[in-house]
Scaffold this active site. Sequence first.
Site, mmCIF file in Angstrom:
data_model
loop_
_atom_site.group_PDB
_atom_site.id
_atom_site.type_symbol
_atom_site.label_atom_id
_atom_site.label_comp_id
_atom_site.label_asym_id
_atom_site.label_seq_id
_atom_site.Cartn_x
_atom_site.Cartn_y
_atom_site.Cartn_z
ATOM 1 N N ASN A 1 66.315 35.173 21.809
ATOM 2 C CA ASN A 1 64.489 34.316 21.761
ATOM 3 C C ASN A 1 65.141 32.863 22.173
ATOM 4 O O ASN A 1 63.985 32.440 22.997
ATOM 5 C CB ASN A 1 64.787 34.271 19.666
ATOM 6 C CG ASN A 1 64.703 36.488 19.897
ATOM 7 O OD1 ASN A 1 64.862 36.891 20.713
ATOM 8 N ND2 ASN A 1 64.543 36.206 18.314
ATOM 9 N N THR B 1 22.337 23.805 49.312
ATOM 10 C CA THR B 1 22.659 24.298 47.893
ATOM 11 C C THR B 1 21.878 25.562 47.465
ATOM 12 O O THR B 1 20.981 26.242 48.177
ATOM 13 C CB THR B 1 21.934 22.855 46.677
ATOM 14 O OG1 THR B 1 20.211 23.507 47.161
ATOM 15 C CG2 THR B 1 22.242 21.414 46.628
ATOM 16 N N HIS B 2 21.823 26.536 46.569
ATOM 17 C CA HIS B 2 21.339 27.830 46.348
ATOM 18 C C HIS B 2 21.751 28.490 47.959
ATOM 19 O O HIS B 2 20.532 29.746 47.732
ATOM 20 C CB HIS B 2 20.031 27.772 45.933
ATOM 21 C CG HIS B 2 18.936 26.600 44.802
ATOM 22 N ND1 HIS B 2 19.274 27.264 43.395
ATOM 23 C CD2 HIS B 2 19.117 25.028 44.691
ATOM 24 C CE1 HIS B 2 19.158 25.810 42.922
ATOM 25 N NE2 HIS B 2 18.721 25.138 43.703
ATOM 26 N N SER C 1 38.755 46.778 63.227
ATOM 27 C CA SER C 1 37.726 48.087 62.318
ATOM 28 C C SER C 1 39.028 49.130 63.574
ATOM 29 O O SER C 1 39.054 49.301 64.445
ATOM 30 C CB SER C 1 36.312 48.397 62.283
ATOM 31 O OG SER C 1 36.275 49.465 62.401
ATOM 32 N N LYS D 1 34.441 44.726 65.899
ATOM 33 C CA LYS D 1 34.878 43.927 64.305
ATOM 34 C C LYS D 1 36.146 43.066 64.913
ATOM 35 O O LYS D 1 36.980 43.607 65.312
ATOM 36 C CB LYS D 1 35.085 45.261 63.701
ATOM 37 C CG LYS D 1 33.705 45.788 63.318
ATOM 38 C CD LYS D 1 32.999 44.814 62.385
ATOM 39 C CE LYS D 1 33.225 44.952 61.062
ATOM 40 N NZ LYS D 1 32.280 44.684 59.945
ATOM 41 N N ASN E 1 37.003 40.836 61.828
ATOM 42 C CA ASN E 1 36.778 40.663 60.091
ATOM 43 C C ASN E 1 38.257 39.609 59.497
ATOM 44 O O ASN E 1 38.619 39.789 59.913
ATOM 45 C CB ASN E 1 37.315 42.123 59.066
ATOM 46 C CG ASN E 1 36.464 43.065 59.798
ATOM 47 O OD1 ASN E 1 35.019 43.009 60.086
ATOM 48 N ND2 ASN E 1 36.918 44.105 59.832
ATOM 49 N N GLU F 1 38.861 37.529 52.769
ATOM 50 C CA GLU F 1 38.552 38.283 52.315
ATOM 51 C C GLU F 1 39.666 38.387 50.444
ATOM 52 O O GLU F 1 39.266 38.987 49.537
ATOM 53 C CB GLU F 1 38.508 39.754 52.330
ATOM 54 C CG GLU F 1 36.714 39.720 53.257
ATOM 55 C CD GLU F 1 36.008 40.890 53.953
ATOM 56 O OE1 GLU F 1 35.873 41.361 53.612
ATOM 57 O OE2 GLU F 1 36.759 40.653 55.092
ATOM 58 N N TYR G 1 59.514 35.572 17.233
ATOM 59 C CA TYR G 1 59.309 36.555 18.947
ATOM 60 C C TYR G 1 58.790 37.809 18.216
ATOM 61 O O TYR G 1 59.222 38.150 16.797
ATOM 62 C CB TYR G 1 61.232 36.329 19.151
ATOM 63 C CG TYR G 1 60.868 37.016 20.176
ATOM 64 C CD1 TYR G 1 60.864 36.899 21.190
ATOM 65 C CD2 TYR G 1 61.351 38.906 20.004
ATOM 66 C CE1 TYR G 1 60.589 37.198 22.856
ATOM 67 C CE2 TYR G 1 61.270 39.292 21.678
ATOM 68 C CZ TYR G 1 61.342 38.996 22.221
ATOM 69 O OH TYR G 1 60.995 39.630 23.486
HETATM 70 N N1 ARG Z 1 63.885 40.639 27.213
HETATM 71 C C1 ARG Z 1 63.327 39.686 26.126
HETATM 72 C C2 ARG Z 1 62.453 39.183 27.001
HETATM 73 O O1 ARG Z 1 61.722 39.649 27.499
HETATM 74 C C3 ARG Z 1 64.328 38.847 25.593
HETATM 75 C C4 ARG Z 1 64.844 38.693 24.311
HETATM 76 C C5 ARG Z 1 64.898 39.735 23.168
HETATM 77 N N2 ARG Z 1 64.983 38.992 21.820
HETATM 78 C C6 ARG Z 1 64.632 39.860 21.212
HETATM 79 N N3 ARG Z 1 65.239 39.840 19.668
HETATM 80 N N4 ARG Z 1 64.586 41.561 21.173
HETATM 81 O O2 ARG Z 1 61.177 38.629 25.727
#
Ligand code: ARG
Length: 463
Positions: free
Chosen positions: A109, A154-155, A276, A282, A284, A289, A316
Amino acid sequence: MKLWGGRFSKSTDKSVDSFNSSIGFDARMYRQDINGSIAHCEMLGKQGIIPKSDADLIIKTLGEILSDIEDGLIEFSIEAEDIHMNIEKLLIERIGDIGKRLHTGRSRNDQVALDLRLYLRDECEKIRSHIKDFNNVLIELAEANIGVVMPGYTHLQKAQPILFSHHLMAYFEMLCRDSERLLQCIERMNVSPLGSGALAGTTYPLDREFAAAALGMKGITQNSLDGVSDRDFAIEVCFVMSMIMMHLSRLAEEIILWSSGEFGFVELDDAFSTGSSIMPQKKNPDIAELARGKTGRVYGDLIALLTVMKGLPLAYNKDMQEDKEQVFDAVDTVSATLPVFAKMLSTMKVNKSNMRKAAAEGFTNATDAADYLVKKGLPFRDAHKVIGEMVAFCTAENRTIESLSLDEFKGFCPLFGDDIYNAVSLENCVNLRDIPGGTSLNQVKSAIKNAKRRNSLLYPTIR
Ligand code: ARG
């Protein structure tokens, strides 16, 4: 056997492996993951949490894994889930039990929160340098076409004549602010969550500041729950990506209009246009775009990420694995758009005479005619009315203001003298707006000069 398999009596179902795994999209963080592990391991060795000799071997082996990945020698596995466990697994395969010490005092985590910060920091710096290049193209184009007059709108109705260069430099300002926003994002995200552990911190005497400094980070996160569970930094990146795309999209829209037969202000180079499959005539503006269209998907990335996060209890949750594809898509899209857009601009032909002709039509000098009367003593509202009547007359007669004879002028208001012709010339309409930030030749030249200096300061020099 999974790295976390101890408490399980069955292996995961194949369908779970593929559903659960993020290696398909997080493998791109391999360098940040390895650098993060090296910093963590150096710190573990320094603190005597693991033997120094083990730390050295782990660091050396991580370096070898990094170069093997870069040489394309490594195939990651879905069973190992994500980049973090893939690399740890490789390490253990290579040095056995010693490799198993790396994850001491760390959780995936805090590891993933670190990796994403490091990865986005690098991407933001790259994008800042794309912006710098883009801005240089704007500056060059503004300088090469200095003095070219076009209608300002403008506009989308003709309003007042302006310098084409002034119009271009407006985008320079927008992109400068975007670059500044990125710098601020980098500063906020550039702190290390290592030491947050799974959520509550860790019992080991980690030197958090040391690991942070080894990674070029300016400090550490201040709350372990926050450190592992917020993704505000990624959302901010998506927001700035959205802003950049929004700015590019407005310019794209203008390029599309300007390159139409109706406007004829610019002609895109053949190398930056497409044809095109059915209509032979054409040409483009597909690049512009696509830039406009891709803006929608980057906004989508921002909204998706905000939505993923909105209901998550601390700390987490696996939902957060869904952050990566969104933010990666946003930075990839911007990184792909800026350089090709810049090339399209730098190769585009500017049709000066069409711009000027368009500026001379549509009574863009009407404000100046009114200002002329104000300078002769008439209150502005009265002057506005006189010129309004004059424009109605000219429209009905298919005439321009400057085509009126002096007698005709005097018929509308006796204050007119023969200096009116000079006052409503396009050059004067532009050059009399000689106020800081205005469109006069004088002001635009100094804006370009300043822009060159400012853009040279805009380089990614954060660490
Ligand atoms: N692959 C996980 C993610 O991207 C990593 C963290 C996982 N942690 C856990 N406690 N499962 O979030």
